[in-house]
Design an enzyme around this catalytic site. Structure first.
Site, PDB file in Angstrom:
ATOM      1  N   HIS A  86       0.851  -1.204   0.000  1.00  0.00           N
ATOM      2  CA  HIS A  86       0.000   0.000   0.000  1.00  0.00           C
ATOM      3  C   HIS A  86       0.879   1.244   0.000  1.00  0.00           C
ATOM      4  O   HIS A  86       2.019   1.200   0.422  1.00  0.00           O
ATOM      5  CB  HIS A  86      -0.950  -0.019   1.198  1.00  0.00           C
ATOM      6  CG  HIS A  86      -2.141  -0.890   0.936  1.00  0.00           C
ATOM      7  ND1 HIS A  86      -3.427  -0.490   1.171  1.00  0.00           N
ATOM      8  CD2 HIS A  86      -2.215  -2.136   0.406  1.00  0.00           C
ATOM      9  CE1 HIS A  86      -4.254  -1.463   0.812  1.00  0.00           C
ATOM     10  NE2 HIS A  86      -3.548  -2.472   0.355  1.00  0.00           N
ATOM     11  N   GLU A  87       0.298   2.348  -0.521  1.00  0.00           N
ATOM     12  CA  GLU A  87       1.095   3.553  -0.822  1.00  0.00           C
ATOM     13  C   GLU A  87       2.359   3.108  -1.568  1.00  0.00           C
ATOM     14  O   GLU A  87       3.494   3.398  -1.164  1.00  0.00           O
ATOM     15  CB  GLU A  87       1.458   4.348   0.441  1.00  0.00           C
ATOM     16  CG  GLU A  87       0.263   4.785   1.257  1.00  0.00           C
ATOM     17  CD  GLU A  87      -0.274   3.675   2.141  1.00  0.00           C
ATOM     18  OE1 GLU A  87       0.530   2.926   2.709  1.00  0.00           O
ATOM     19  OE2 GLU A  87      -1.507   3.530   2.239  1.00  0.00           O
ATOM     20  N   GLU A 119     -11.059   2.239   1.672  1.00  0.00           N
ATOM     21  CA  GLU A 119     -10.903   2.887   2.978  1.00  0.00           C
ATOM     22  C   GLU A 119     -11.420   4.319   2.973  1.00  0.00           C
ATOM     23  O   GLU A 119     -11.869   4.818   4.006  1.00  0.00           O
ATOM     24  CB  GLU A 119      -9.428   2.846   3.416  1.00  0.00           C
ATOM     25  CG  GLU A 119      -8.502   3.591   2.475  1.00  0.00           C
ATOM     26  CD  GLU A 119      -7.020   3.368   2.793  1.00  0.00           C
ATOM     27  OE1 GLU A 119      -6.705   2.419   3.514  1.00  0.00           O
ATOM     28  OE2 GLU A 119      -6.201   4.151   2.307  1.00  0.00           O
TER      29      GLU A 119
HETATM   30  C1  NOJ Z   1      -3.090   2.861   4.652  1.00  0.00           C
HETATM   31  C2  NOJ Z   1      -3.460   1.578   3.992  1.00  0.00           C
HETATM   32  O1  NOJ Z   1      -3.967   1.815   2.711  1.00  0.00           O
HETATM   33  C3  NOJ Z   1      -4.459   0.872   4.856  1.00  0.00           C
HETATM   34  O2  NOJ Z   1      -4.920  -0.287   4.217  1.00  0.00           O
HETATM   35  C4  NOJ Z   1      -3.850   0.586   6.199  1.00  0.00           C
HETATM   36  O3  NOJ Z   1      -4.844   0.043   7.015  1.00  0.00           O
HETATM   37  C5  NOJ Z   1      -3.319   1.858   6.843  1.00  0.00           C
HETATM   38  N1  NOJ Z   1      -2.501   2.583   5.945  1.00  0.00           N
HETATM   39  C6  NOJ Z   1      -2.495   1.555   8.065  1.00  0.00           C
HETATM   40  O4  NOJ Z   1      -1.323   0.903   7.688  1.00  0.00           O
END
Ligand code: NOJ
Length: 674
Positions: free
Chosen positions: A449-450, A474
């Site tokens: 992610h990111e 999210e």
């Molecule tokens: C951003 C992520 O996209 C998400 O899935 C994750 O829960 C949070 N960061 C915390 O790591």
């Protein structure tokens, strides 16, 4: 990796002083010209004889050296053709063909220091790619690139679907898409998808095989013409790329299609990456997973320690039981490791990747998961503290390996590295690559992610499975603007997803998010789809790791959950049956190694009725279609939950009538009759 039949025709290595050279795709439709005009090097591209990219500058600005741009002459051109099929260990299609014609044009400065470089162009039926190569030479050793001068001078004021870049602040690709003519673009991310005004051609600018360079953005013409400029993400000192010869840049790619439906599956990037380097891939498993995750996003659990801590041993075992009972391959557990207390984004160096909170028994849950036949997916949020992560990489991966854990979801919630480098700088490109390689060494699958944007790494490292890199589910939990609008996924499919798989995390059934403690009012963040559309996203938004994102209790007594249990995550073939970017998409995929097809259809805020011929089925064979449609009166805004589940016999001659509610969708499983 089984590698099939490869024809390599090394042909015609001609030395020429011609100021122009051309290469055409195998079908003859796409033609690229490379030429020198008044000492400057340009490329241009035409399809069916119509100019799509006008002569566009090639070159570089360097620190402490004259630009690599002027007084150039062509010293050599070489050509070759290549035709090869291979099988992807997993993917949206099993078999991929790389069929292209290549032209390499070498140039040299006529004046001292007489530096040389080569532009290598590959012309495919579905697009083109070109890159720069700097051979080792006395006049060019170590270098610092301050600007890449590559242009994309579009012949047409095409409509583009875009998200802004504007680093260093907004650096995570988590934006809503806008669309408008190319002439109005400012600073945008790739893949940049465009449709010419006559609707006859779709173009997607992106890059492939980003290994040791900075990520490319596009700087727009800001109303001045239609020329987009490559713009590289900077390191803290403003330098874009440090390198030394011999050196190759990533490929700059322009995917081409006559229709939107032909843009996906997008395989150009895979063709421009080196083949799989892993000796074995049998440990790599596409899978569906559940996780201790949504609770944190809707505020009922915390990553940090305390009374609402989500990652407890007991809670994890509950999720493992749920996964095992419902056939899910994995359980993600976020917030298991120390470092989350306080401001976890600011305190990034506090994260430990081996020490768990006292209420989480890592070896115990690992053993429990193993016994239940479920994979525990380890979470590694770094907040961009890459030095902290790299310091612990070997010991953390060794620990996971010793516990039999072979999947990681990582995270990089940050705008800048601690050193002040852009999230997308060469520093970060190197970091992401280092993690992929370490994970490959230790037998670990990755879901990032990111992330760095996807440039086709999965071909070389099939353990690099999925990533985020766009606004995912999210945002529907906490976004200040209320969440992703109904059109969002119909654009994502034609933009972000053309780069590669996305871990969007579909499957929220509690659309109004009552689990948070109250039903969300229209102005509050919430899922802006119907429930049936959540099902359709499993087929539409491809990911080899596909989450059932909601809380387990929200799937209880829900007949529609059966579709999530049934849907495949690995495909032999993919066909986009009907689509208009930003309006609707209908996708059919056949499961890997099987005869069952899945169809997913999604629409924006408009309800629509679509006719879908099932001519992709095997003629003469009888099938059963299990249809999960928007129920009577369903719509995303005030009646998102009704789902009508029906069964009907179908054959290749059937035509399905898909009625999609506003913000709705439909998911269908079509299995051969027993
Ligand atoms: C951003 C992520 O996209 C998400 O899935 C994750 O829960 C949070 N960061 C915390 O790591």
């Amino acid at each position: 990796m089984p590698r099939s039949h490869s024809i390599l025709l090394l042909a015609l290595a001609a030395t020429t002083l011609h100021a122009q050279a051309r290469v055409a795709s195998p079908d003859g439709r796409n033609r690229v010209t490379v030429e020198v005009r008044e000492g400057k090097l340009y490329y241009s591209m035409a399809r069916d004889g119509h100019a799509l990219v006008l002569p566009s500058l090639l070159g570089f600005e360097l620190k402490g050296a004259p630009p690599l741009r002027d007084a150039l002459r062509i010293t050599d051109t070489t050509r070759r053709s290549h035709d090869e099929w291979w099988t992807q260990p997993w993917g949206e299609v099993a078999r991929v063909r790389d069929h292209h014609n290549e032209l390499a044009v070498s140039v040299q400065e006529t004046a001292a220091p007489g530096r040389r470089f080569t532009v290598r162009v590959r012309a495919f039926d579905d697009g083109i790619g070109f890159r720069y190569e700097f051979p080792q030479q006395p006049g060019l050793g170590a270098f610092e690139i301050t600007d890449e001068l590559t242009e994309f001078a579009l012949a047409d004021n095409a409509r583009a679907w875009w998200i802004p870049s504007n680093w260093p602040r907004k650096d995570r690709s988590e934006e809503l898409y806008s669309s408008g003519p190319v002439s109005t673009l400012d600073s945008v991310q790739t893949p940049l998808t465009m449709e010419t005004r006559d609707g006859r051609t779709f173009l997607v600018i992106h890059e492939a095989n980003l290994v040791d360079y900075a990520r490319m953005f596009l700087r727009g013409p800001r109303m001045e013409g239609r020329t987009l400029h490559a713009a590289l993400a900077p390191m803290a000192d403003g330098i874009k790329v440090r390198g030394k010869t011999p050196f190759e840049t990533p490929w700059r790619t322009i995917q081409l299609a006559d229709r939107a439906t032909e843009l996906a599956p997008s395989l150009l990037g895979l063709k421009l990456n080196p083949p799989n380097v892993l000796a074995r891939t049998d440990w790599i498993h596409p899978m569906k997973y559940v996780g201790i995750w949504w609770g944190m996003h809707i505020g009922t659990m915390t990553w940090s320690s305390g009374p609402k801590h989500g990652a407890t041993t007991a809670n994890t075992k509950r999720y493992i039981d749920f996964a095992a009972a419902n056939g899910f391959g994995g359980v993600l557990v976020e917030g298991w490791n120390t470092g989350w207390d306080g401001d976890w984004i600011a305190n990034r160096d506090a994260f430990s990747f081996t020490r768990s909170y006292p209420d989480y028994d890592l070896p115990g849950v690992a053993a429990y998961a193993r016994q239940k036949g479920v994979r525990l997916i380890v979470h590694n949020e770094t907040s961009g503290g890459i030095e902290n992560y790299e310091r612990q990489l070997d010991s953390a991966f060794a620990l996971y390996k010793s516990l039999g854990l072979d999947a990681i979801k990582s995270g990089y919630v940050t705008d800048l590295t601690s050193g002040g480098d852009s999230h997308y700088s060469q520093v970060m490109v190197r970091h992401y690559r280092k993690v992929i390689e370490a994970a490959a060494r230790d037998g670990i699958m990755l879901d990032v992610h990111e992330p760095m944007h996807d440039t086709g790494e999965r071909r070389t490292y099939p353990n690099m499975m999925s990533r985020e890199g766009a606004r995912g589910q999210e945002y529907n939990a906490w976004s200040g603007d209320g969440g992703n609008p109904p059109e969002h996924e119909t654009i994502l499919f034609f933009t972000r997803l053309l780069a590669g798989p996305m871990d969007f995390t579909p499957g929220i059934f509690d659309i109004l998010e009552r689990s948070s403690g109250h039903a969300h009012r229209p102005e509050e963040p919430r899922v802006r789809t119907t429930l049936a559309k959540q099902l359709a996203l499993y087929v539409v938004l491809y990911s080899p790791l596909q989450m059932a994102a909601d809380l387990p209790e929200n799937y209880e007594r829900q007949p529609a959950f059966q579709f999530i249990k049934d849907v495949a995550v690995d495909w032999d073939t993919t066909r986009v049956l009907d689509a208009r970017i930003g309006d609707y998409v209908v996708v059919a995929r056949r499961e890997r190694g099987g005869q069952t097809w899945f169809v997913g259809a999604i629409t924006d805020e408009e309800g629509r009725t679509l006719s879908v011929p099932l001519s992709f089925l095997t003629p003469g064979r009888k099938y059963v279609a299990e249809v999960y449609a928007d129920g009577p009166g369903a719509n995303w805004l005030d009646n998102p939950l009704p789902v009508a589940i029906t069964r009907r016999p179908v054959t290749a001659a059937s035509v399905l009538r898909l009625v999609l509610a506003p913000g709705g969708g439909q998911a269908i499983r079509i299995r051969p009759e027993e």
